[in-house]
Scaffold this motif. Structure first.
Motif, PDB file in Angstrom:
ATOM      1  N   ILE A  10     -14.166  47.094 -13.251  1.00 31.10           N
ATOM      2  CA  ILE A  10     -15.601  46.439 -12.368  1.00 31.10           C
ATOM      3  C   ILE A  10     -15.863  47.310 -11.412  1.00 31.10           C
ATOM      4  O   ILE A  10     -15.102  47.724 -10.814  1.00 31.10           O
ATOM      5  N   GLY A  11     -17.133  47.551 -11.391  1.00 31.71           N
ATOM      6  CA  GLY A  11     -17.561  48.529 -10.322  1.00 31.71           C
ATOM      7  C   GLY A  11     -18.645  47.864  -9.687  1.00 31.71           C
ATOM      8  O   GLY A  11     -19.043  46.796  -9.829  1.00 31.71           O
ATOM      9  N   GLY A  12     -19.289  48.420  -8.372  1.00 34.37           N
ATOM     10  CA  GLY A  12     -20.167  47.973  -7.529  1.00 34.37           C
ATOM     11  C   GLY A  12     -19.891  47.081  -6.742  1.00 34.37           C
ATOM     12  O   GLY A  12     -18.828  47.084  -6.372  1.00 34.37           O
ATOM     13  N   ARG A  13     -20.947  46.441  -6.168  1.00 36.56           N
ATOM     14  CA  ARG A  13     -20.550  45.488  -4.795  1.00 36.56           C
ATOM     15  C   ARG A  13     -19.617  44.486  -5.252  1.00 36.56           C
ATOM     16  O   ARG A  13     -18.908  43.673  -4.452  1.00 36.56           O
ATOM     17  N   VAL A  14     -19.450  43.857  -6.475  1.00 32.97           N
ATOM     18  CA  VAL A  14     -18.838  42.761  -6.849  1.00 32.97           C
ATOM     19  C   VAL A  14     -17.257  43.104  -6.967  1.00 32.97           C
ATOM     20  O   VAL A  14     -16.542  42.123  -6.688  1.00 32.97           O
ATOM     21  N   ALA A  70     -33.114  33.693   1.101  1.00 39.90           N
ATOM     22  CA  ALA A  70     -33.331  34.678  -0.247  1.00 39.90           C
ATOM     23  C   ALA A  70     -32.210  35.650  -0.099  1.00 39.90           C
ATOM     24  O   ALA A  70     -31.717  35.861  -1.161  1.00 39.90           O
ATOM     25  N   TYR A  71     -31.722  36.127   0.928  1.00 33.06           N
ATOM     26  CA  TYR A  71     -30.649  37.251   1.128  1.00 33.06           C
ATOM     27  C   TYR A  71     -29.383  36.549   0.443  1.00 33.06           C
ATOM     28  O   TYR A  71     -29.030  37.203  -0.225  1.00 33.06           O
ATOM     29  N   LEU A  72     -29.023  35.350   1.078  1.00 32.69           N
ATOM     30  CA  LEU A  72     -27.814  34.743   0.613  1.00 32.69           C
ATOM     31  C   LEU A  72     -27.834  34.467  -0.992  1.00 32.69           C
ATOM     32  O   LEU A  72     -26.797  34.863  -1.436  1.00 32.69           O
ATOM     33  N   GLN A  73     -28.929  34.128  -1.477  1.00 31.10           N
ATOM     34  CA  GLN A  73     -29.300  33.755  -2.807  1.00 31.10           C
ATOM     35  C   GLN A  73     -29.055  35.037  -3.746  1.00 31.10           C
ATOM     36  O   GLN A  73     -28.264  35.295  -4.791  1.00 31.10           O
ATOM     37  N   GLU A  77     -25.691  36.180  -6.057  1.00 32.61           N
ATOM     38  CA  GLU A  77     -26.054  36.309  -7.654  1.00 32.61           C
ATOM     39  C   GLU A  77     -26.166  37.845  -8.036  1.00 32.61           C
ATOM     40  O   GLU A  77     -25.614  38.266  -9.091  1.00 32.61           O
ATOM     41  N   ASN A  78     -26.342  38.833  -7.174  1.00 31.39           N
ATOM     42  CA  ASN A  78     -26.318  40.106  -7.476  1.00 31.39           C
ATOM     43  C   ASN A  78     -25.468  41.079  -6.791  1.00 31.39           C
ATOM     44  O   ASN A  78     -25.618  42.110  -7.052  1.00 31.39           O
ATOM     45  N   GLY A  79     -25.017  40.722  -5.662  1.00 31.47           N
ATOM     46  CA  GLY A  79     -24.269  41.200  -4.986  1.00 31.47           C
ATOM     47  C   GLY A  79     -22.622  41.145  -4.923  1.00 31.47           C
ATOM     48  O   GLY A  79     -22.260  41.082  -6.197  1.00 31.47           O
ATOM     49  N   PHE A 105     -28.206  22.239   3.861  1.00 33.98           N
ATOM     50  CA  PHE A 105     -28.381  23.721   3.835  1.00 33.98           C
ATOM     51  C   PHE A 105     -28.403  24.111   2.319  1.00 33.98           C
ATOM     52  O   PHE A 105     -28.985  24.876   1.871  1.00 33.98           O
ATOM     53  N   GLY A 106     -27.351  23.445   1.552  1.00 32.60           N
ATOM     54  CA  GLY A 106     -27.059  23.724   0.069  1.00 32.60           C
ATOM     55  C   GLY A 106     -28.398  23.208  -0.607  1.00 32.60           C
ATOM     56  O   GLY A 106     -28.617  23.920  -1.598  1.00 32.60           O
ATOM     57  N   THR A 107     -29.136  22.315  -0.245  1.00 37.72           N
ATOM     58  CA  THR A 107     -30.258  21.952  -1.050  1.00 37.72           C
ATOM     59  C   THR A 107     -31.231  23.100  -0.900  1.00 37.72           C
ATOM     60  O   THR A 107     -32.102  23.206  -1.917  1.00 37.72           O
ATOM     61  N   HIS A 108     -31.074  23.861   0.099  1.00 37.17           N
ATOM     62  CA  HIS A 108     -32.148  25.065   0.016  1.00 37.17           C
ATOM     63  C   HIS A 108     -31.707  26.173  -0.736  1.00 37.17           C
ATOM     64  O   HIS A 108     -32.200  27.092  -1.173  1.00 37.17           O
ATOM     65  N   MET A 109     -30.338  26.210  -0.994  1.00 36.99           N
ATOM     66  CA  MET A 109     -29.721  27.245  -1.876  1.00 36.99           C
ATOM     67  C   MET A 109     -29.693  27.352  -3.204  1.00 36.99           C
ATOM     68  O   MET A 109     -29.902  28.255  -4.098  1.00 36.99           O
ATOM     69  N   GLY A 110     -29.817  26.041  -3.885  1.00 35.40           N
ATOM     70  CA  GLY A 110     -29.851  25.679  -5.206  1.00 35.40           C
ATOM     71  C   GLY A 110     -29.623  24.309  -5.797  1.00 35.40           C
ATOM     72  O   GLY A 110     -29.738  23.388  -4.703  1.00 35.40           O
TER      73      GLY A 110
END
Length: 162
Positions: A10-14, A70-73, A77-79, A105-110
């Motif tokens: 596995i590569g990348g930021r994950v 937006a940054y956290l999401q 998801e992608n980082g 807070f979580g209601t704003h995340m998803g």
């Protein structure tokens, strides 16, 4: 015939290890202004006497949080798949208010989904190492050997308690 899959690293930021998180660039501190916003939202849902699971993004407004959310999401998801959010002093709040802050807070995340086989929507995962060493030594052994807690939550026994 059995199909085999070629394993690839596995590569990348994950692909992170604990030591790569030492830089702290995966941490976002809320700061005094955002904490004040959270406190106002908490005070409002407390004033309305809303049960925790009835808190929504509409009745837990977080003006000014959109760029952070937006940054956290995106990072989740992608980082790296995780972000540590700091700045809330747990000592300032009751356990119930901490749940309400987390939920609001979580209601704003998803969208929330249940967290257990029993359908639990919000729960607590904690590892009380001194208690477990005194009362459940086998749980600590399992956790040390497998990286999993005996209760299946994946809470790890720390190398040292700080």
């Amino acid at each position: 015939p059995m199909t085999t899959t070629k394993r690839q690293p596995i590569g990348g930021r994950v692909a992170w290890h604990g030591k790569t998180l030492a830089t702290g660039d995966w941490t976002r501190n809320l700061g005094d202004d955002r904490i004040a916003t959270l406190d106002r939202a908490l005070a409002e849902v407390n004033r309305l006497k809303l049960p925790t699971l009835d808190i929504t993004r509409d009745n837990f407004p977080l003006p000014g949080f959109a760029p952070l959310i937006a940054y956290l999401q995106d990072e989740i998801e992608n980082g790296r798949g995780l972000v540590r959010v700091t700045g809330i002093s747990a000592e300032r709040y009751s356990i119930e208010d901490l749940r309400r802050l987390f939920w609001g807070f979580g209601t704003h995340m998803g969208v929330a989904v249940n967290q257990s086989a029993g359908g639990e929507m919000i729960g607590e995962v904690a590892l009380d190492l001194p208690f477990r060493l005194r009362h459940e030594p086998e749980a600590c052994t399992v956790a040390e050997e497998t990286g999993q807690s005996a209760d299946g939550h994946g809470a790890r026994v720390p190398d040292r308690v700080q």
